[in-house]
Design a protein around this motif. Sequence first.
Motif, PDB file in Angstrom:
ATOM      1  N   UNK A   1       4.369   0.567   7.460  1.00  0.00           N
ATOM      2  CA  UNK A   1       4.268  -0.455   8.363  1.00  0.00           C
ATOM      3  C   UNK A   1       5.020  -1.569   7.735  1.00  0.00           C
ATOM      4  N   UNK A   2       4.534  -1.896   6.450  1.00  0.00           N
ATOM      5  CA  UNK A   2       4.961  -3.253   5.677  1.00  0.00           C
ATOM      6  C   UNK A   2       6.560  -2.868   5.835  1.00  0.00           C
ATOM      7  N   UNK A   3       7.049  -1.776   5.418  1.00  0.00           N
ATOM      8  CA  UNK A   3       8.506  -1.397   5.493  1.00  0.00           C
ATOM      9  C   UNK A   3       9.168  -1.888   6.676  1.00  0.00           C
ATOM     10  N   UNK A   4       8.486  -1.531   7.768  1.00  0.00           N
ATOM     11  CA  UNK A   4       9.280  -1.496   9.175  1.00  0.00           C
ATOM     12  C   UNK A   4       9.164  -3.049   9.597  1.00  0.00           C
ATOM     13  N   UNK A   5       7.972  -3.812   9.105  1.00  0.00           N
ATOM     14  CA  UNK A   5       7.606  -5.106   9.611  1.00  0.00           C
ATOM     15  C   UNK A   5       8.666  -6.040   8.613  1.00  0.00           C
ATOM     16  N   UNK A   6       9.091  -5.675   7.177  1.00  0.00           N
ATOM     17  CA  UNK A   6      10.126  -6.261   6.768  1.00  0.00           C
ATOM     18  C   UNK A   6      11.637  -6.090   7.517  1.00  0.00           C
ATOM     19  N   UNK A   7      11.850  -5.037   7.823  1.00  0.00           N
ATOM     20  CA  UNK A   7      13.131  -4.770   8.807  1.00  0.00           C
ATOM     21  C   UNK A   7      13.021  -5.667   9.872  1.00  0.00           C
TER      22      UNK A   7
ATOM     23  N   UNK B   1      -0.305  -4.468   8.373  1.00  0.00           N
ATOM     24  CA  UNK B   1      -0.116  -3.645   7.203  1.00  0.00           C
ATOM     25  C   UNK B   1      -1.317  -3.151   6.561  1.00  0.00           C
ATOM     26  N   UNK B   2      -2.294  -4.078   6.526  1.00  0.00           N
ATOM     27  CA  UNK B   2      -3.457  -4.100   5.596  1.00  0.00           C
ATOM     28  C   UNK B   2      -3.259  -4.834   4.288  1.00  0.00           C
ATOM     29  N   UNK B   3      -2.047  -5.290   4.292  1.00  0.00           N
ATOM     30  CA  UNK B   3      -1.732  -5.883   2.734  1.00  0.00           C
ATOM     31  C   UNK B   3      -2.691  -7.080   2.408  1.00  0.00           C
ATOM     32  N   UNK B   4      -2.928  -7.062   1.209  1.00  0.00           N
ATOM     33  CA  UNK B   4      -3.543  -8.231   0.448  1.00  0.00           C
ATOM     34  C   UNK B   4      -2.508  -9.154   0.024  1.00  0.00           C
ATOM     35  N   UNK B   5      -2.644 -10.553   0.128  1.00  0.00           N
ATOM     36  CA  UNK B   5      -1.750 -11.430  -0.399  1.00  0.00           C
ATOM     37  C   UNK B   5      -2.096 -12.175  -1.692  1.00  0.00           C
ATOM     38  N   UNK B   6      -1.350 -12.610  -2.444  1.00  0.00           N
ATOM     39  CA  UNK B   6      -1.539 -13.345  -3.682  1.00  0.00           C
ATOM     40  C   UNK B   6      -0.579 -14.628  -3.429  1.00  0.00           C
ATOM     41  N   UNK B   7      -1.401 -15.555  -4.224  1.00  0.00           N
ATOM     42  CA  UNK B   7      -0.766 -17.068  -3.984  1.00  0.00           C
ATOM     43  C   UNK B   7       0.250 -17.161  -5.055  1.00  0.00           C
ATOM     44  N   UNK B   8       1.430 -17.452  -4.675  1.00  0.00           N
ATOM     45  CA  UNK B   8       2.382 -17.928  -5.797  1.00  0.00           C
ATOM     46  C   UNK B   8       2.948 -19.222  -5.405  1.00  0.00           C
ATOM     47  N   UNK B   9       3.580 -19.570  -6.430  1.00  0.00           N
ATOM     48  CA  UNK B   9       4.324 -21.089  -6.127  1.00  0.00           C
ATOM     49  C   UNK B   9       5.071 -21.221  -5.068  1.00  0.00           C
TER      50      UNK B   9
ATOM     51  N   UNK C   1      10.283   3.296  13.763  1.00  0.00           N
ATOM     52  CA  UNK C   1       9.488   2.388  14.330  1.00  0.00           C
ATOM     53  C   UNK C   1       8.173   2.929  14.300  1.00  0.00           C
ATOM     54  N   UNK C   2       7.127   2.352  13.415  1.00  0.00           N
ATOM     55  CA  UNK C   2       5.928   3.040  13.435  1.00  0.00           C
ATOM     56  C   UNK C   2       4.989   2.013  13.722  1.00  0.00           C
ATOM     57  N   UNK C   3       5.396   0.942  14.558  1.00  0.00           N
ATOM     58  CA  UNK C   3       4.342  -0.007  15.092  1.00  0.00           C
ATOM     59  C   UNK C   3       3.812   0.182  16.610  1.00  0.00           C
TER      60      UNK C   3
ATOM     61  N   UNK D   1       8.570 -13.306   2.675  1.00  0.00           N
ATOM     62  CA  UNK D   1       7.216 -12.866   2.547  1.00  0.00           C
ATOM     63  C   UNK D   1       6.347 -13.838   3.345  1.00  0.00           C
ATOM     64  N   UNK D   2       6.693 -15.219   3.341  1.00  0.00           N
ATOM     65  CA  UNK D   2       5.999 -16.095   4.395  1.00  0.00           C
ATOM     66  C   UNK D   2       5.820 -15.672   5.785  1.00  0.00           C
ATOM     67  N   UNK D   3       6.847 -15.176   6.284  1.00  0.00           N
ATOM     68  CA  UNK D   3       6.680 -14.609   7.583  1.00  0.00           C
ATOM     69  C   UNK D   3       6.009 -13.267   7.657  1.00  0.00           C
ATOM     70  N   UNK D   4       5.997 -12.439   6.647  1.00  0.00           N
ATOM     71  CA  UNK D   4       5.267 -11.197   6.770  1.00  0.00           C
ATOM     72  C   UNK D   4       3.868 -11.811   6.777  1.00  0.00           C
ATOM     73  N   UNK D   5       3.309 -12.787   5.931  1.00  0.00           N
ATOM     74  CA  UNK D   5       2.149 -13.313   5.906  1.00  0.00           C
ATOM     75  C   UNK D   5       1.761 -13.806   7.354  1.00  0.00           C
ATOM     76  N   UNK D   6       2.561 -14.747   7.772  1.00  0.00           N
ATOM     77  CA  UNK D   6       2.259 -15.452   9.192  1.00  0.00           C
ATOM     78  C   UNK D   6       2.215 -14.286  10.256  1.00  0.00           C
ATOM     79  N   UNK D   7       3.280 -13.158  10.304  1.00  0.00           N
ATOM     80  CA  UNK D   7       2.720 -12.060  11.118  1.00  0.00           C
ATOM     81  C   UNK D   7       1.419 -11.502  10.847  1.00  0.00           C
ATOM     82  N   UNK D   8       0.838 -11.054   9.946  1.00  0.00           N
ATOM     83  CA  UNK D   8      -0.543 -10.371   9.437  1.00  0.00           C
ATOM     84  C   UNK D   8      -1.308 -11.458   9.697  1.00  0.00           C
TER      85      UNK D   8
END
Length: 160
Positions: free
Chosen positions: A6-12, A48-56, A100-102, A29-36
């Motif tokens: 699902x993360x792969x499909x979201x990126x596409x 996607x169930x992703x956990x996010x990490x804070x980077x600069x 498409x798995x969404x 990555x900002x758009x993936x986060x915003x969608x999530x």
Amino acid sequence: MPHVEKLRTLMFAIAQHPSVENLGVSKLWSLVYSVEVAALRELGASITGSKFFKYARGPVPGHGEELLRSMQCDRELRIVQRRDADGLQPLVSTLVTVPDVLSEAERTVIERTCRALGGKSEQDLSQLIGEEPAWVMATEAGMLDPELLHYGRSVDPEGL
């Protein structure tokens, strides 16, 4: 547990969306986060169930960099460098189409988020995300608290 397909499909979906302009890796990555976050708030669960990490330069999903490298090696997407006022910036473009798995509801959240935020610059997205309690409360390179992702910019992080 993250759903890598699902993360792969979201990126596409983000990379191919007509409203998304000048897509670099940080903006991806900002758009993936915003969608999530939008899915979490609207559907009650992230896509996607992703956990996010804070980077600069913004939030990064836990398996994101590894998946991005794999997709580059498999020639599913390409990252090229372009020069702008800030120096060389990576631009992401897709080379193939993925299954498409969404769900319909997930695609609707992606569509709405890309339409609303896809034309914003990486800096504008970073500023918006920087006002979110989950971002404010996280330490550099630390994981964003999944419980705080429910709260938007209008919530004062000091009150949580």
